[in-house]
Design a protein around this motif. Structure first.
Motif, PDB file in Angstrom:
ATOM      1  N   ARG A 144      40.794  -3.020  33.956  1.00 38.60           N
ATOM      2  CA  ARG A 144      39.876  -2.783  35.065  1.00 38.60           C
ATOM      3  C   ARG A 144      39.309  -1.372  35.005  1.00 38.60           C
ATOM      4  NH1 ARG A 144      41.880  -3.997  40.889  1.00 38.60           N
ATOM      5  NH2 ARG A 144      39.802  -3.128  41.209  1.00 38.60           N
ATOM      6  N   VAL A 145      40.176  -0.404  34.709  1.00 37.39           N
ATOM      7  CA  VAL A 145      39.707   0.978  34.586  1.00 37.39           C
ATOM      8  C   VAL A 145      38.720   1.100  33.438  1.00 37.39           C
ATOM      9  CG1 VAL A 145      40.419   3.332  34.077  1.00 37.39           C
ATOM     10  CG2 VAL A 145      41.798   1.932  35.622  1.00 37.39           C
ATOM     11  N   PHE A 146      39.029   0.448  32.305  1.00 40.83           N
ATOM     12  CA  PHE A 146      38.133   0.485  31.155  1.00 40.83           C
ATOM     13  C   PHE A 146      36.775  -0.133  31.500  1.00 40.83           C
ATOM     14  CE2 PHE A 146      36.931   0.730  26.824  1.00 40.83           C
ATOM     15  CZ  PHE A 146      36.260  -0.442  26.512  1.00 40.83           C
ATOM     16  N   GLU A 147      36.808  -1.237  32.252  1.00 36.68           N
ATOM     17  CA  GLU A 147      35.559  -1.888  32.655  1.00 36.68           C
ATOM     18  C   GLU A 147      34.717  -0.961  33.532  1.00 36.68           C
ATOM     19  OE1 GLU A 147      34.041  -5.944  34.984  1.00 36.68           O
ATOM     20  OE2 GLU A 147      36.168  -5.412  34.910  1.00 36.68           O
ATOM     21  N   LYS A 148      35.364  -0.255  34.454  1.00 40.63           N
ATOM     22  CA  LYS A 148      34.635   0.668  35.318  1.00 40.63           C
ATOM     23  C   LYS A 148      34.026   1.813  34.520  1.00 40.63           C
ATOM     24  CE  LYS A 148      37.489  -0.188  39.410  1.00 40.63           C
ATOM     25  NZ  LYS A 148      38.435   0.401  40.374  1.00 40.63           N
ATOM     26  N   VAL A 149      34.780   2.323  33.535  1.00 40.42           N
ATOM     27  CA  VAL A 149      34.267   3.411  32.709  1.00 40.42           C
ATOM     28  C   VAL A 149      33.056   2.955  31.911  1.00 40.42           C
ATOM     29  CG1 VAL A 149      34.801   4.922  30.769  1.00 40.42           C
ATOM     30  CG2 VAL A 149      36.482   4.609  32.585  1.00 40.42           C
ATOM     31  N   MET A 150      33.128   1.756  31.326  1.00 39.50           N
ATOM     32  CA  MET A 150      32.003   1.246  30.548  1.00 39.50           C
ATOM     33  C   MET A 150      30.783   0.984  31.428  1.00 39.50           C
ATOM     34  SD  MET A 150      33.017   1.390  27.524  1.00 39.50           S
ATOM     35  CE  MET A 150      31.562   0.616  26.829  1.00 39.50           C
ATOM     36  N   THR A 151      31.009   0.472  32.639  1.00 44.59           N
ATOM     37  CA  THR A 151      29.893   0.254  33.558  1.00 44.59           C
ATOM     38  C   THR A 151      29.221   1.568  33.919  1.00 44.59           C
ATOM     39  OG1 THR A 151      30.999  -1.686  34.478  1.00 44.59           O
ATOM     40  CG2 THR A 151      29.228  -0.713  35.784  1.00 44.59           C
ATOM     41  N   ARG A 152      30.032   2.587  34.186  1.00 40.45           N
ATOM     42  CA  ARG A 152      29.483   3.898  34.512  1.00 40.45           C
ATOM     43  C   ARG A 152      28.717   4.474  33.314  1.00 40.45           C
ATOM     44  NH1 ARG A 152      33.932   7.955  36.096  1.00 40.45           N
ATOM     45  NH2 ARG A 152      34.553   6.084  37.243  1.00 40.45           N
ATOM     46  N   PHE A 153      29.233   4.239  32.109  1.00 40.67           N
ATOM     47  CA  PHE A 153      28.559   4.726  30.904  1.00 40.67           C
ATOM     48  C   PHE A 153      27.203   4.054  30.725  1.00 40.67           C
ATOM     49  CE2 PHE A 153      28.125   6.481  26.758  1.00 40.67           C
ATOM     50  CZ  PHE A 153      27.604   5.484  25.942  1.00 40.67           C
ATOM     51  N   GLU A 154      27.146   2.743  30.954  1.00 41.83           N
ATOM     52  CA  GLU A 154      25.871   2.026  30.828  1.00 41.83           C
ATOM     53  C   GLU A 154      24.864   2.501  31.871  1.00 41.83           C
ATOM     54  OE1 GLU A 154      27.723  -2.175  29.080  1.00 41.83           O
ATOM     55  OE2 GLU A 154      26.716  -2.128  31.030  1.00 41.83           O
ATOM     56  N   GLU A 155      25.341   2.782  33.072  1.00 48.67           N
ATOM     57  CA  GLU A 155      24.444   3.288  34.106  1.00 48.67           C
ATOM     58  C   GLU A 155      23.861   4.638  33.710  1.00 48.67           C
ATOM     59  OE1 GLU A 155      26.673   1.197  37.955  1.00 48.67           O
ATOM     60  OE2 GLU A 155      26.768   3.352  37.634  1.00 48.67           O
ATOM     61  N   GLU A 156      24.701   5.488  33.123  1.00 44.79           N
ATOM     62  CA  GLU A 156      24.207   6.790  32.674  1.00 44.79           C
ATOM     63  C   GLU A 156      23.172   6.635  31.567  1.00 44.79           C
ATOM     64  OE1 GLU A 156      24.757   9.790  33.801  1.00 44.79           O
ATOM     65  OE2 GLU A 156      26.156   9.188  35.376  1.00 44.79           O
ATOM     66  N   GLN A 157      23.421   5.679  30.655  1.00 43.50           N
ATOM     67  CA  GLN A 157      22.486   5.477  29.551  1.00 43.50           C
ATOM     68  C   GLN A 157      21.158   4.898  30.017  1.00 43.50           C
ATOM     69  OE1 GLN A 157      22.967   6.414  26.302  1.00 43.50           O
ATOM     70  NE2 GLN A 157      24.826   7.374  27.049  1.00 43.50           N
ATOM     71  N   ASN A 158      21.176   4.075  31.076  1.00 45.89           N
ATOM     72  CA  ASN A 158      19.970   3.407  31.549  1.00 45.89           C
ATOM     73  C   ASN A 158      19.197   4.207  32.582  1.00 45.89           C
ATOM     74  OD1 ASN A 158      20.511   1.157  29.922  1.00 45.89           O
ATOM     75  ND2 ASN A 158      21.778   0.196  31.509  1.00 45.89           N
ATOM     76  N   ARG A 159      19.659   5.394  32.906  1.00 41.50           N
ATOM     77  CA  ARG A 159      18.925   6.206  33.860  1.00 41.50           C
ATOM     78  C   ARG A 159      17.585   6.651  33.258  1.00 41.50           C
ATOM     79  NH1 ARG A 159      23.028  10.421  36.931  1.00 41.50           N
ATOM     80  NH2 ARG A 159      24.168   8.858  38.158  1.00 41.50           N
ATOM     81  N   PRO A 160      16.540   6.752  34.093  1.00 44.81           N
ATOM     82  CA  PRO A 160      15.231   7.201  33.572  1.00 44.81           C
ATOM     83  C   PRO A 160      15.336   8.603  32.981  1.00 44.81           C
ATOM     84  CG  PRO A 160      15.026   6.268  35.788  1.00 44.81           C
ATOM     85  CD  PRO A 160      16.495   6.404  35.516  1.00 44.81           C
ATOM     86  N   LYS A 161      14.750   8.752  31.829  1.00 42.39           N
ATOM     87  CA  LYS A 161      14.741  10.046  31.145  1.00 42.39           C
ATOM     88  C   LYS A 161      13.299  10.506  30.977  1.00 42.39           C
ATOM     89  CE  LYS A 161      18.984   9.055  28.570  1.00 42.39           C
ATOM     90  NZ  LYS A 161      19.611   8.945  27.226  1.00 42.39           N
ATOM     91  N   HIS A 162      13.073  11.752  31.273  1.00 48.53           N
ATOM     92  CA  HIS A 162      11.738  12.328  31.186  1.00 48.53           C
ATOM     93  C   HIS A 162      11.676  13.223  29.941  1.00 48.53           C
ATOM     94  CE1 HIS A 162      10.879  10.914  35.262  1.00 48.53           C
ATOM     95  NE2 HIS A 162      12.094  11.339  35.578  1.00 48.53           N
ATOM     96  N   THR A 163      10.726  12.891  29.064  1.00 48.95           N
ATOM     97  CA  THR A 163      10.555  13.639  27.827  1.00 48.95           C
ATOM     98  C   THR A 163       9.189  14.323  27.843  1.00 48.95           C
ATOM     99  OG1 THR A 163      11.892  12.019  26.642  1.00 48.95           O
ATOM    100  CG2 THR A 163      10.554  13.508  25.307  1.00 48.95           C
ATOM    101  N   VAL A 164       9.175  15.619  27.619  1.00 43.91           N
ATOM    102  CA  VAL A 164       7.935  16.390  27.571  1.00 43.91           C
ATOM    103  C   VAL A 164       7.441  16.415  26.131  1.00 43.91           C
ATOM    104  CG1 VAL A 164       6.873  18.627  27.995  1.00 43.91           C
ATOM    105  CG2 VAL A 164       8.668  17.793  29.516  1.00 43.91           C
ATOM    106  N   ILE A 165       6.222  15.897  25.920  1.00 47.39           N
ATOM    107  CA  ILE A 165       5.641  15.817  24.587  1.00 47.39           C
ATOM    108  C   ILE A 165       4.457  16.786  24.507  1.00 47.39           C
ATOM    109  CG2 ILE A 165       4.521  14.334  22.880  1.00 47.39           C
ATOM    110  CD1 ILE A 165       5.966  11.972  24.122  1.00 47.39           C
ATOM    111  N   GLN A 166       4.457  17.609  23.507  1.00 46.08           N
ATOM    112  CA  GLN A 166       3.353  18.534  23.305  1.00 46.08           C
ATOM    113  C   GLN A 166       2.258  17.833  22.496  1.00 46.08           C
ATOM    114  OE1 GLN A 166       4.436  22.165  21.397  1.00 46.08           O
ATOM    115  NE2 GLN A 166       2.418  23.113  21.648  1.00 46.08           N
ATOM    116  N   TYR A 167       1.039  17.750  23.065  1.00 44.43           N
ATOM    117  CA  TYR A 167      -0.044  17.037  22.401  1.00 44.43           C
ATOM    118  C   TYR A 167      -0.508  17.802  21.163  1.00 44.43           C
ATOM    119  CZ  TYR A 167      -0.209  14.509  26.827  1.00 44.43           C
ATOM    120  OH  TYR A 167       0.123  13.761  27.917  1.00 44.43           O
TER     121      TYR A 167
END
Length: 248
Positions: A144-167
């Motif tokens: 159960r603890v492992f499942e919670k850790v993996m769920t939290r990890f997936e949530e962190e990975q799926n969070r929106p990420k903002h990337t600044v690109i220089q044209y």
């Protein structure tokens, strides 16, 4: 590792069979400082109480080197080691009582367990927002603890990420490019310019560069064939001639 600086000093005294009431301050100070240097070489953080005791030993050592000794109200010389000796004796007395207290604690725990320990641990767990799973640990709880850790990890990975690109474009660079193409061909259709720079960002920078050159009277624009197409021509003004000399 020692529990504190007095524990270390007592170790030196007992190991070398020294008289605690007549401590050889020079020997003890050198051994204490040597121990602290070993901790630093091992990248172990030295606690503040060890540093304070080291400073106290150095102060006592310096006082004993002075030719004049401090005296009390009765005219008796004050031994700089006296305060340190009293602390060591007090610490030794408490340390000697620790085994007896530990044995009494074990006996007491064996007689009767605390009835509210589970309730207290649950309160601590609730206050810190985690489940109390240290008691009766099982494979299911670990999973159960492992499942919670993996769920939290997936949530962190799926969070929106903002990337600044220089044209890779600037208005000044595109202005020079367009002006060079116009001078080489005399007439340049905007559709041909799109073919050279088909990406959206390139089209935007090219259009802004054309507007900038129109304002500076460096180019002219004519209605072209096709939908939303126009022809870019050289300007007959003096600004175009100056720019052409600069390009050449």
């Amino acid at each position: 590792m020692f529990e504190g600086p007095f524990d270390l000093l007592l170790f030196f005294i007992e190991r070398d069979e020294l008289e605690i009431h007549d401590i050889p301050i020079f020997q003890i100070t050198n051994e204490f400082m040597g121990y602290l240097q070993q901790l630093e070489q091992l990248n172990i953080e030295v606690a503040s109480d060890f540093i304070l005791t080291a400073a106290t030993l150095m102060r006592i050592k310096a006082k004993m080197l002075l030719p004049r000794a401090d005296k009390d109200e009765d005219g008796n010389e004050i031994d700089p080691r006296e305060e340190l000796v009293q602390h060591l004796l007090e610490y030794k007395k408490y340390k000697s009582a620790v085994p007896s207290l530990s044995e009494m604690e074990d006996q007491r725990l064996a007689q009767e367990n605390r009835g509210n320990i589970q309730h207290e641990l649950q309160q601590i767990a609730n206050a810190n927002h985690f489940e109390y799973e240290l008691q009766d640990l099982s494979l299911y709880k670990i999973m159960r603890v492992f499942e919670k850790v993996m769920t939290r990890f997936e949530e962190e990975q799926n969070r929106p990420k903002h990337t600044v690109i220089q044209y890779p474009y600037t208005i000044e660079e595109q202005r020079d490019v367009i002006l060079g193409m116009v001078q080489a061909r005399n007439r340049l259709a905007f559709s041909k310019l799109i073919e050279e720079f088909p990406d959206k960002i390139g089209m935007i920078f090219n259009f802004l560069a054309i507007l900038d050159m129109l304002q500076l009277n460096l180019i002219g624009v004519e209605i072209g064939e096709g939908f939303n197409d126009f022809i870019i021509t050289e300007s007959e003004g003096q600004a175009a001639q100056v720019m052409q000399l600069l390009v050449e």
